[in-house]
Scaffold this motif. Structure first.
Motif, short mmCIF file in Angstrom:
data_model
loop_
_atom_site.label_atom_id
_atom_site.label_comp_id
_atom_site.label_asym_id
_atom_site.label_seq_id
_atom_site.Cartn_x
_atom_site.Cartn_y
_atom_site.Cartn_z
N HIS A 103 36.01 35.55 -5.58
CA HIS A 103 35.41 34.32 -5.09
C HIS A 103 33.94 34.40 -4.58
O HIS A 103 33.32 33.24 -4.75
CB HIS A 103 36.19 34.05 -3.47
CG HIS A 103 35.89 33.21 -2.70
ND1 HIS A 103 36.57 31.97 -2.87
CD2 HIS A 103 35.05 32.82 -1.65
CE1 HIS A 103 36.05 31.01 -2.00
NE2 HIS A 103 35.16 31.55 -1.29
N HIS A 107 30.94 31.82 -6.01
CA HIS A 107 29.76 31.26 -5.08
C HIS A 107 28.54 31.28 -5.82
O HIS A 107 27.66 30.36 -5.90
CB HIS A 107 29.91 31.61 -3.66
CG HIS A 107 30.71 31.02 -2.68
ND1 HIS A 107 30.72 29.67 -2.44
CD2 HIS A 107 31.70 31.54 -1.90
CE1 HIS A 107 31.58 29.48 -1.58
NE2 HIS A 107 32.26 30.45 -1.25
N ASP A 289 33.74 25.95 -0.50
CA ASP A 289 34.72 26.36 -1.33
C ASP A 289 35.34 25.16 -2.07
O ASP A 289 35.82 24.08 -1.80
CB ASP A 289 35.93 26.82 -0.43
CG ASP A 289 35.79 28.12 0.29
OD1 ASP A 289 34.55 28.84 -0.35
OD2 ASP A 289 36.32 28.59 0.84
#
Ligand code: KG4
Ligand code: ZN
Length: 323
Positions: A103, A107, A289
């Motif tokens: 994750h 980003h 997100d």
């Protein structure tokens, strides 16, 4: 089947690490075909309809999908497992590669979705609800940690201060909105570690806000929000610029939910002009997100490392792979 990570490959990305159940379809590393998203924690009920809608809205057939990427960590284990299990099942059914995505790396890649030509080396300021990091990116997949928070993440500070001020969750957008009517210089909140290395500290700032409001009950929420925001942004940008100078970076990128902050975005662009750095500033939707960044990071991982094993597990504490 086309080459799994070529310019015409279609990647389905699934993101369920925290609050959102999101799916997106990407053509190649940065052409977003669709990004539907439903904010909820009800991942199990939502993941199938969200994926189905992404495919329908992308206007493609199932069999056109060349790989399925999903966040494997960090995040909440129960949420992560839903996305990972779904992605693996779809990869098996369609007989295409599964790619487990970090994750945090995703980003970083959000910054290059809209402007894909990297200018290396570059420094990424990654500021989310769980992380505050300065990362030097030397190439795809080659990261060095230059600095990080020693206590609260920047987003966490926004969320905690917002809760104290009686604003809604998530606190970042709420403070951003309220701060528009406030004076950023009304209150001189502390700038922790400002001239001291590349690490950050935000827990003292939160305490300073609480103490100030208790001692000055007539202060306006707008002034507190604007002054708090200014203190965070000043430290974030001072350190990002220092990091860029230190490694001789050609560019500076922003990523993570806090990168959606209006004051940070404006001052980031000004700072890059002054310092002669190329600025990578993702759109707001790509900062918080989303699944497009998962598909993009998945495309690059697949190209570099090939498919992930189908027995790869979710890891709630996964870290950014560093040099
Ligand atoms: O990257 P993200 O969506 O999720 C994590 O991986 O943590 O970041 C969420 C964080 C939250 O703390 C939220 O309050 C903050 O990003 N945030 C903002 C803004 N929008 C979201 N902080 C400041 N200003 C904003 N406009
Ligand atoms: Zn995130």
């Amino acid at each position: 089947m086309a080459q799994p990570a070529g310019p015409d490959s279609v990647i389905l990305g699934i993101e369920t690490s925290c609050d959102e159940t999101a799916a997106a379809v990407l053509l190649g590393p940065n052409d977003i075909l669709v990004v539907p998203e439903i904010a909820s924690r009800a991942h199990v009920e939502l993941v199938t309809p969200v994926v189905a809608r992404a495919i329908v809205e992308a206007g493609i057939e199932d069999r056109r999908i060349d790989a399925v990427a999903a966040t494997v960590g960090p995040g909440l284990i129960g949420s992560l497992l839903v996305g990972v299990a779904t992605a693996k099942a779809l990869a098996l059914v369609w007989d295409v590669p599964f790619v487990g995505v970090n994750h945090l790396e995703a980003h970083l890649y959000a910054a290059f979705l809209e402007e894909p030509d990297l200018e290396l080396p570059l420094v990424v300021l990654l500021v989310s609800g769980g992380h505050t990091m300065l990362v030097s990116m030397e190439d795809h997949g080659r990261y060095r940690l230059l600095g990080q928070t020693i206590d609260d993440a920047a987003g966490e500070a926004f969320d905690k201060v917002a809760r104290f001020l009686g604003l809604e969750y998530p606190g970042g957008p709420a403070i951003d909105r309220v701060a528009i009517d406030g004076d950023p210089n009304a209150i001189a909140f502390p700038r922790a570690l400002l001239n001291d290395g590349l690490d950050f500290s935000f827990s003292g700032l939160k305490t300073a806000v609480v103490n100030h409001v208790r001692a000055n009950p007539d202060v306006t929420t707008a002034d507190v929000a604007a002054s708090f925001q200014e203190a965070v942004v000043e430290v974030l940008l001072a350190k990002a610029r220092k990091a860029a100078r230190q490694i001789g970076a050609k560019a500076l990128a922003l990523g993570g939910g806090v990168a959606a902050n209006s004051a940070l975005r404006e001052q980031f662009l000004d700072a890059c002009v002054v310092d002669g750095l190329r600025a990578f500033l993702p759109s707001r939707a790509m900062c918080t997100d989303n699944a497009a960044m998962i598909a993009a990071a998945g495309w690059h991982r697949l190209r570099r490392d090939g498919p992930s094993a189908l027995d790869m597990g979710a890891d709630p504490n996964l870290r950014l792979p560093l040099l």
